[in-house]
Motif scaffolding. Structure first.
Motif, PDB file in Angstrom:
ATOM      1  N   MET A   1       0.718  -1.186  -0.126  1.00 30.75           N
ATOM      2  CA  MET A   1      -0.053   0.179   0.409  1.00 30.75           C
ATOM      3  C   MET A   1       0.874   1.123   0.203  1.00 30.75           C
ATOM      4  SD  MET A   1      -2.539   1.230   2.892  1.00 30.75           S
ATOM      5  CE  MET A   1      -4.153   0.530   2.575  1.00 30.75           C
ATOM      6  N   ASN A   2       0.648   2.126  -1.093  1.00 34.49           N
ATOM      7  CA  ASN A   2       1.499   3.245  -1.159  1.00 34.49           C
ATOM      8  C   ASN A   2       0.102   4.390  -0.492  1.00 34.49           C
ATOM      9  OD1 ASN A   2       3.743   5.422  -1.826  1.00 34.49           O
ATOM     10  ND2 ASN A   2       3.269   5.158  -3.436  1.00 34.49           N
ATOM     11  N   ILE A   3       0.891   5.732   0.287  1.00 35.65           N
ATOM     12  CA  ILE A   3      -0.061   6.540   1.049  1.00 35.65           C
ATOM     13  C   ILE A   3       0.957   7.544   0.067  1.00 35.65           C
ATOM     14  CG2 ILE A   3      -1.213   7.434   2.700  1.00 35.65           C
ATOM     15  CD1 ILE A   3      -1.019   4.813   4.303  1.00 35.65           C
ATOM     16  N   GLU A   4      -0.050   8.656  -0.451  1.00 32.36           N
ATOM     17  CA  GLU A   4       0.782   9.923  -0.527  1.00 32.36           C
ATOM     18  C   GLU A   4      -0.013  11.138   0.360  1.00 32.36           C
ATOM     19  OE1 GLU A   4       3.207  10.432  -3.451  1.00 32.36           O
ATOM     20  OE2 GLU A   4       2.964   8.173  -4.631  1.00 32.36           O
ATOM     21  N   LEU A   5       1.111  11.514   1.158  1.00 35.60           N
ATOM     22  CA  LEU A   5       1.291  13.013   2.056  1.00 35.60           C
ATOM     23  C   LEU A   5       1.576  13.925   1.485  1.00 35.60           C
ATOM     24  CD1 LEU A   5       0.393  11.019   5.511  1.00 35.60           C
ATOM     25  CD2 LEU A   5      -1.217  12.014   4.058  1.00 35.60           C
ATOM     26  N   LYS A   6       1.050  15.080   1.293  1.00 36.89           N
ATOM     27  CA  LYS A   6       2.137  15.792   1.270  1.00 36.89           C
ATOM     28  C   LYS A   6       2.349  17.147   2.842  1.00 36.89           C
ATOM     29  CE  LYS A   6      -0.803  17.387  -2.334  1.00 36.89           C
ATOM     30  NZ  LYS A   6      -2.362  18.461  -2.352  1.00 36.89           N
ATOM     31  N   PRO A   7       3.824  17.621   2.586  1.00 35.56           N
ATOM     32  CA  PRO A   7       4.054  17.391   3.592  1.00 35.56           C
ATOM     33  C   PRO A   7       3.927  18.012   4.821  1.00 35.56           C
ATOM     34  CG  PRO A   7       5.360  18.395   2.187  1.00 35.56           C
ATOM     35  CD  PRO A   7       3.632  17.922   1.482  1.00 35.56           C
ATOM     36  N   ILE A   8       2.263  19.065   4.590  1.00 36.19           N
ATOM     37  CA  ILE A   8       1.229  19.251   5.277  1.00 36.19           C
ATOM     38  C   ILE A   8       0.365  18.430   6.671  1.00 36.19           C
ATOM     39  CG2 ILE A   8      -0.238  20.628   4.030  1.00 36.19           C
ATOM     40  CD1 ILE A   8       1.110  22.341   7.394  1.00 36.19           C
ATOM     41  N   GLN A   9      -0.098  17.686   5.354  1.00 35.00           N
ATOM     42  CA  GLN A   9      -0.386  16.432   5.794  1.00 35.00           C
ATOM     43  C   GLN A   9      -0.133  16.043   6.611  1.00 35.00           C
ATOM     44  OE1 GLN A   9      -1.359  15.250   1.814  1.00 35.00           O
ATOM     45  NE2 GLN A   9      -3.987  15.324   2.376  1.00 35.00           N
ATOM     46  N   ALA A  10       1.079  15.390   6.345  1.00 35.32           N
ATOM     47  CA  ALA A  10       2.075  14.243   7.406  1.00 35.32           C
ATOM     48  C   ALA A  10       2.810  15.146   8.507  1.00 35.32           C
ATOM     49  CB  ALA A  10       3.564  14.501   6.501  1.00 35.32           C
ATOM     50  N   LEU A  11       2.493  16.307   8.560  1.00 31.38           N
ATOM     51  CA  LEU A  11       2.387  17.696   9.666  1.00 31.38           C
ATOM     52  C   LEU A  11       1.350  17.532  10.668  1.00 31.38           C
ATOM     53  CD1 LEU A  11       5.019  19.898   8.508  1.00 31.38           C
ATOM     54  CD2 LEU A  11       5.543  17.936  10.408  1.00 31.38           C
ATOM     55  N   THR A  12       0.636  17.877  10.100  1.00 31.72           N
ATOM     56  CA  THR A  12      -1.107  17.963  10.733  1.00 31.72           C
ATOM     57  C   THR A  12      -0.796  15.480  11.086  1.00 31.72           C
ATOM     58  OG1 THR A  12      -2.462  19.352   8.978  1.00 31.72           O
ATOM     59  CG2 THR A  12      -3.123  17.618  10.212  1.00 31.72           C
ATOM     60  N   LEU A  13      -0.754  14.904  10.604  1.00 27.51           N
ATOM     61  CA  LEU A  13      -1.264  13.922  11.231  1.00 27.51           C
ATOM     62  C   LEU A  13      -0.310  13.635  12.013  1.00 27.51           C
ATOM     63  CD1 LEU A  13      -2.560  11.000  10.937  1.00 27.51           C
ATOM     64  CD2 LEU A  13      -0.332  10.502   9.532  1.00 27.51           C
ATOM     65  N   TRP A  14       0.572  14.119  11.961  1.00 29.09           N
ATOM     66  CA  TRP A  14       1.755  13.959  13.694  1.00 29.09           C
ATOM     67  C   TRP A  14       0.984  14.727  14.786  1.00 29.09           C
ATOM     68  CZ3 TRP A  14       7.808  14.996  12.946  1.00 29.09           C
ATOM     69  CH2 TRP A  14       8.407  14.743  14.262  1.00 29.09           C
ATOM     70  N   LYS A  15       0.985  16.053  14.479  1.00 30.54           N
ATOM     71  CA  LYS A  15      -0.078  16.946  14.940  1.00 30.54           C
ATOM     72  C   LYS A  15      -0.598  16.177  15.806  1.00 30.54           C
ATOM     73  CE  LYS A  15      -2.767  19.967  14.098  1.00 30.54           C
ATOM     74  NZ  LYS A  15      -4.093  20.994  14.862  1.00 30.54           N
TER      75      LYS A  15
END
Length: 116
Positions: free
Chosen positions: A1-15
């Motif tokens: 499975m390949n998930i594509e996140l933009k940097p802002i999405q990745a940081l939002t997920l982390w937050k």
């Protein structure tokens, strides 16, 4: 499975994951402690302090301090290696396995809630 996140999405997920941990009054692990914990649970054993220090490119005292905290929470355990008394083996615990599983479930749940 390949998930594509933009940097802002990745940081939002982390937050969002971090906020959930804070709000749920979970164990307050530092980034180093979390890296050590995930190494213990996501990579095959055996784990030694010396080996983890080399793998994570930190000093043995960094690993020892992280293990002291996580051992106090019951997330890991340490024992002398019976074959080589110079080595300290880091062991998984049931409580630690449940914590890591819950953390994985939390990441999945928060990722599902991200706007794409």
């Amino acid at each position: 499975m390949n998930i594509e996140l933009k940097p802002i999405q990745a940081l939002t997920l982390w937050k969002e994951v971090a906020l959930s941990e804070v709000r749920d009054d979970a164990h307050d692990l530092t980034m180093r402690q979390l890296a050590v914990l995930l190494t213990v649970y996501l990579e095959p054993p055996p784990h030694t302090i010396r080996g983890m220090a080399a793998k994570l490119e930190v000093t043995k005292p960094v690993i020892t301090r992280a293990l002291d905290t996580m051992g106090g929470y019951g997330l890991v355990d340490r024992h002398r290696d019976e074959k080589d008394k110079r080595n300290v083996l880091v062991k998984r615990t049931v409580k630690g396995a449940l914590y890591v599983e819950r953390l994985g479930d939390l990441v999945i749940a928060k990722a599902r809630g991200l706007p794409l």
